[in-house]
Scaffold this active site. Structure first.
Site, PDB file in Angstrom:
ATOM      1  CG  ASP A 109      28.272  34.758   4.901  1.00 55.34           C
ATOM      2  OD1 ASP A 109      27.388  33.930   4.598  1.00 55.34           O
ATOM      3  OD2 ASP A 109      28.040  35.983   5.043  1.00 55.34           O
ATOM      4  CD  GLU A 110      27.564  35.157   0.077  1.00 56.66           C
ATOM      5  OE1 GLU A 110      27.127  34.355  -0.775  1.00 56.66           O
ATOM      6  OE2 GLU A 110      27.034  36.259   0.320  1.00 56.66           O
ATOM      7  CD  GLN A 139      22.176  34.267  -2.504  1.00 56.96           C
ATOM      8  OE1 GLN A 139      22.783  35.321  -2.639  1.00 56.96           O
ATOM      9  NE2 GLN A 139      21.570  33.948  -1.370  1.00 56.96           N
ATOM     10  NE  ARG A 165      21.848  39.994  -3.633  1.00 56.34           N
ATOM     11  CZ  ARG A 165      21.888  39.288  -2.513  1.00 56.34           C
ATOM     12  NH1 ARG A 165      22.412  39.773  -1.425  1.00 56.34           N
ATOM     13  NH2 ARG A 165      21.377  38.070  -2.455  1.00 56.34           N
ATOM     14  CE  LYS A 215      22.514  32.658   3.194  1.00 59.18           C
ATOM     15  NZ  LYS A 215      21.348  33.380   2.662  1.00 59.18           N
ATOM     16  CB  THR A 216      25.267  37.827   6.565  1.00 57.80           C
ATOM     17  OG1 THR A 216      25.464  37.121   5.341  1.00 57.80           O
ATOM     18  CG2 THR A 216      26.522  38.601   6.901  1.00 57.80           C
TER      19      THR A 216
HETATM   20  P1  ATP Z   1      22.206  36.798   1.416  1.00 61.24           P
HETATM   21  O1  ATP Z   1      21.858  35.396   1.057  1.00 61.24           O
HETATM   22  O2  ATP Z   1      21.783  37.743   0.368  1.00 61.24           O
HETATM   23  O3  ATP Z   1      23.612  36.937   1.852  1.00 61.24           O
HETATM   24  P2  ATP Z   1      21.444  36.724   4.199  1.00 61.24           P
HETATM   25  O4  ATP Z   1      20.716  35.475   4.427  1.00 61.24           O
HETATM   26  O5  ATP Z   1      22.850  36.763   4.622  1.00 61.24           O
HETATM   27  O6  ATP Z   1      21.285  37.155   2.686  1.00 61.24           O
HETATM   28  P3  ATP Z   1      21.178  39.049   5.865  1.00 61.24           P
HETATM   29  O7  ATP Z   1      21.952  39.982   5.047  1.00 61.24           O
HETATM   30  O8  ATP Z   1      21.786  38.507   7.097  1.00 61.24           O
HETATM   31  O9  ATP Z   1      20.641  37.863   4.939  1.00 61.24           O
HETATM   32  O10 ATP Z   1      19.783  39.695   6.277  1.00 61.24           O
HETATM   33  C1  ATP Z   1      18.942  40.330   5.355  1.00 61.24           C
HETATM   34  C2  ATP Z   1      18.250  41.519   5.975  1.00 61.24           C
HETATM   35  O11 ATP Z   1      17.276  41.072   6.926  1.00 61.24           O
HETATM   36  C3  ATP Z   1      19.186  42.417   6.754  1.00 61.24           C
HETATM   37  O12 ATP Z   1      18.792  43.746   6.550  1.00 61.24           O
HETATM   38  C4  ATP Z   1      18.994  41.987   8.189  1.00 61.24           C
HETATM   39  O13 ATP Z   1      19.264  43.027   9.095  1.00 61.24           O
HETATM   40  C5  ATP Z   1      17.517  41.620   8.221  1.00 61.24           C
HETATM   41  N1  ATP Z   1      17.206  40.572   9.229  1.00 61.24           N
HETATM   42  C6  ATP Z   1      17.814  39.390   9.347  1.00 61.24           C
HETATM   43  N2  ATP Z   1      17.278  38.664  10.344  1.00 61.24           N
HETATM   44  C7  ATP Z   1      16.281  39.410  10.883  1.00 61.24           C
HETATM   45  C8  ATP Z   1      15.331  39.213  11.949  1.00 61.24           C
HETATM   46  N3  ATP Z   1      15.284  38.108  12.669  1.00 61.24           N
HETATM   47  N4  ATP Z   1      14.457  40.216  12.190  1.00 61.24           N
HETATM   48  C9  ATP Z   1      14.477  41.357  11.459  1.00 61.24           C
HETATM   49  N5  ATP Z   1      15.342  41.596  10.454  1.00 61.24           N
HETATM   50  C10 ATP Z   1      16.233  40.625  10.162  1.00 61.24           C
HETATM   51 MG    MG Z   2      24.643  37.041   3.526  1.00 60.33          MG
END
Ligand code: ATP
Ligand code: MG
Length: 722
Positions: free
Chosen positions: A220-221, A251, A599, A34-35
């Site tokens: 975000d969040e 979360q 995490r 997402k981020t």
């Molecule tokens: P959270 O809910 O914990 O905030 P999130 O959904 O924001 O998580 P991110 O932090 O954006 O998740 O991504 C998690 C990990 O996966 C990061 O290391 C990111 O670089 C990697 N990632 C995200 N999308 C891809 C993708 N399409 N291909 C490969 N790696 C990815």
């Molecule tokens: Mg995130």
């Protein structure tokens, strides 16, 4: 350019990035990118639409997460980009106020108060109203102030001179508090957003200016945003109508502070044209870790079910370690980290140790220091450098060594009216006779500049403690220091739970040491042992350090190896949040556990241990959440004896009964803090505490100047207006 941005994104992420216009919502689990989508979208808007980064507002919840986001965006669009609008809600409000607060005749250099500043004001207010901590703790007062500031009404009072009508004690405190604030042009944390909203509402030109400037908004969040925060953002989006929100309802960990995950769930009802994007693939964690997370969170009843999958390689097992003591638990964690560094080529900074409560760091820190492993505490202070701990240690040192450093730290602590001038006078005598400050004071106490009641009291106190030192254990001596010096009273007045817990943890650690060492350990030996933890060379330049932080701070971040420590009942779930908020709190505690698990990238470890739990006042046993996990999901190290399991299960049953009783009591509360009541026999009184756990009010009967606990069920208290 576009390719570089879109190449390593999946289909849903690309969709999110390219849908730059209108209302868009992304709902997805932890680690699904997402981020990453949000930061890529930011870069896309800058590079493909040609919109300047200073026209894109990007908000998230914690400073750490905002920092991380700025870093990721800069990596995409270059170091020179203006990323000052990537911020927390409060950070953005400060930005608005620094620009426009002059509209309400405040200087742009207004003061932002921290909690200590708030307490300083309260101290004045209490003195003026003849109140003491017996009437009300600062913590309760601050909580009430926040409650009163949840609506903007008070701003009309201070900014428009409208008279307030409330007349109970708390109303009077509040009134004086905000008057003092205004006189100093000082804003507390709650004010920041309130003032910004107020200015937007009263000065349309300012609102329109910001609405035009901000072409795109990304949040975000969002699951942790409060209603107020969200409507603030929504207000800003009304001209350009580009609002992109991202979150994971599982979360939500700030419900206790007003987070409403409903915003995310009902977003399409507020904005019928909403585009919704769901992401199901997790890129962060191994299947072992992800499955454990899914498994735990499924227990929550108030949630939308979603299952994440991953194509990541299987990796290693999740491990649960049960220690027979806290020391064993901490040493196990530290040794495991050493192994990872040795065997798996990991760096120290690849490991994060997470915990629910700050005081848990104490035993881990001691183990890390003993093993000579560098560490850093995110968003916190090392245990032995926390003020309340340093203060007690200074008393202990003064008793043992009589040195000047300790003397200076405690001579006026708590306040005895012995300020700088007094200390200068003591110094003069010390120089004359080449003695320590404390000895100089004793020898010259009859000199006119030194003979003060505070000084006499202090000498008497230290004398008395020196006698106690000879006959008492160190843990008992510490309790005496706290009580006899008046430190306990000061901290109680503050009502700061964290500081009280740290002190309990500190005493607890000494008892543990006394038990472990078998024979009586002398104060000198103890101070020697402890000096290792207090005289750390803080300037060690290494950046490769193990990371310690609370679960709340870890939100949005990721680490190769995660240790969730102190996984004991009463810590996680926390005893307090359960007794205060019951069933819904339990679900939030479970979500916290979920956040901690998710995490981790490669390795996840849960640890807990036996011993004494001062939060519950009983033996420690594993968290109820551990028993919710099917044992197929992890391997166990250390011996978890059947008796401990039995004890745990029995206490869960007792807890359930207590909860039911508590729910019942909640409906019986008729009065709130500050209300005046009449009692048929004890006459007029004032409610100074409402204790739902015990099911009673604490009432101060002013005529007699006594406090009495009065049961909720008593039924003969009557509210009176004064
Ligand atoms: P959270 O809910 O914990 O905030 P999130 O959904 O924001 O998580 P991110 O932090 O954006 O998740 O991504 C998690 C990990 O996966 C990061 O290391 C990111 O670089 C990697 N990632 C995200 N999308 C891809 C993708 N399409 N291909 C490969 N790696 C990815
Ligand atoms: Mg995130």
């Amino acid at each position: 350019m576009t390719n570089r941005l879109l190449n390593n994104l999946n289909e849903q992420q690309i969709d999110a990035v390219k849908t730059t216009e209108g209302y868009v919502r992304v709902i997805a689990g932890a680690g699904s990118g997402k981020t990453k989508a949000l930061t890529s979208r930011f870069a896309y808007i800058v590079e493909e639409l040609g919109v300047s980064s200073s026209n894109i507002l990007c908000v998230t919840f914690t400073n750490k997460a905002a920092e991380e986001m700025r870093k990721r965006v800069k990596a995409l669009i270059g170091d020179n980009a203006d990323v000052s609008l990537i911020s927390t809600y409060h950070g953005f409000c400060v930005r608005v106020l620094r620009e426009d607060i002059n509209k309400i005749l405040y200087p742009k250099s207004f003061i932002i108060m921290d909690v200590e500043d708030q307490k300083t004001i309260l101290r004045e207010v209490f003195a003026e109203l003849n109140l003491t901590s017996k009437d009300l703790s600062f913590k309760t007062a601050l909580r009430e102030i926040t409650v009163r500031k949840s609506s903007l009404e008070y701003l009309e009072y201070i900014l428009e001179g409208r008279k307030d009508k409330g007349q109970n004690e708390m109303d009077r405190i509040f009134q004086r508090y905000i008057e003092k604030q205004q006189r100093n042009f000082a804003l507390d944390f709650d004010d920041l957003m309130n003032y910004a909203i107020y200015i937007f509402k009263k000065h349309e030109d300012v609102l329109v200016k910001w609405q035009k400037r901000i072409c795109y908004i990304q949040v975000d969040e969002v699951q942790d945003s409060s209603e107020k925060q969200f409507s603030f953002i929504e207000m800003l989006s009304q001209i350009n109508k580009n609002l992109f929100i991202v979150g994971d309802p599982d979360q939500t960990i700030y419900e206790w502070r007003g987070a409403t995950p409903k915003i995310l769930v009902d977003f399409d009802k507020y904005f019928p044209d909403t585009k919704t994007i769901i992401m199901n693939q997790n890129y962060r964690s191994t299947p072992n870790i992800l499955n454990l997370g899914n498994h735990i969170i499924k227990r929550n009843t108030i949630r939308v079910d979603k299952d994440m999958f991953t194509e990541n390689v299987q990796g290693v097992d999740v491990v649960h370690f049960h220690g027979s003591t806290e020391t064993e638990e901490s040493l196990w964690v530290v040794n495991e980290i050493k192994e990872l560094v040795k065997e798996k080529n990991a760096k120290y900074s690849d490991a994060a140790i997470l915990y629910r409560a700050n005081h848990v760091s104490r035993s881990i820190e001691q183990a890390l220091i003993k093993e000579n492993i560098p560490y850093t505490i995110y968003g916190g202070i090392r245990f032995f450098e926390r003020r309340e701990i340093k203060d007690i240690l200074a008393y202990l040192r003064l008793l043992e060594f009589g040195d000047d450093f300790s003397f200076l730290q405690v001579i006026n602590l708590p306040t005895r009216g012995l300020g700088r001038k007094f200390i200068e006078n003591v110094s003069k005598y010390a120089e004359l006779s080449n003695a320590s400050l404390f000895n100089a004071l004793i020898e010259n106490i009859n000199q006119p500049e030194l003979i003060r009641s505070g000084a006499l009291e202090f000498i008497k106190l230290i004398d008395e403690l020196k006698i106690l030192k000879r006959i008492k254990s160190i843990s008992d001596l510490v309790k005496d220091i706290l009580d006899k010096s008046g430190l306990t009273k000061v901290i109680r007045a503050d009502g700061d739970e964290d500081r009280l817990n740290n002190i309990k943890e500190f005493v607890n650690s000494i008892i543990l040491l006394e038990n472990e060492s078998g024979e009586n350990i002398s104060l000198e030996e103890y101070l020697q042992e402890i000096s290792l933890f207090t005289n750390m060379d803080l300037k060690d330049g290494s950046i490769d350090k193990v990371k310690l932080m609370t679960i709340h701070t870890s939100k949005g971040l990721e680490f190769p190896y995660v240790f969730l420590s102190g996984f004991s009942e009463g810590i996680l779930p926390s005893a307090m949040s359960i007794s205060e908020r019951t069933a819904s709190a339990l679900e939030e505690e479970r979500r916290l556990t979920y956040v901690a698990i998710t995490r981790a990238e490669k390795g996840f470890y849960i640890t807990e241990s036996e011993g004494y739990n001062f939060n519950t006042g009983s033996n420690k046993y594993p968290s109820r959440f551990l028993f919710e996990i099917n044992e197929a999901f992890y391997v166990r190290k250390g011996t978890l004896r059947q008796e401990v399991i039995e004890e745990a299960k029995q206490s869960f049953e007792r807890e359930k009964e207590k909860l039911a009783l508590l729910e019942k009591r909640k409906n019986l509360v008729l009065f709130s803090v500050g209300d005046h009541v009449n009692h048929p026999i004890l006459n007029k009184g004032r409610i100074i505490e409402v204790n739902e756990i015990k099911g009673e009010y604490t009432v101060l009967f002013e005529e007699r100047n006594v406090t009495r606990p009065i049961n909720f069920l008593y039924g003969r208290l009557e509210k009176i207006e004064i």
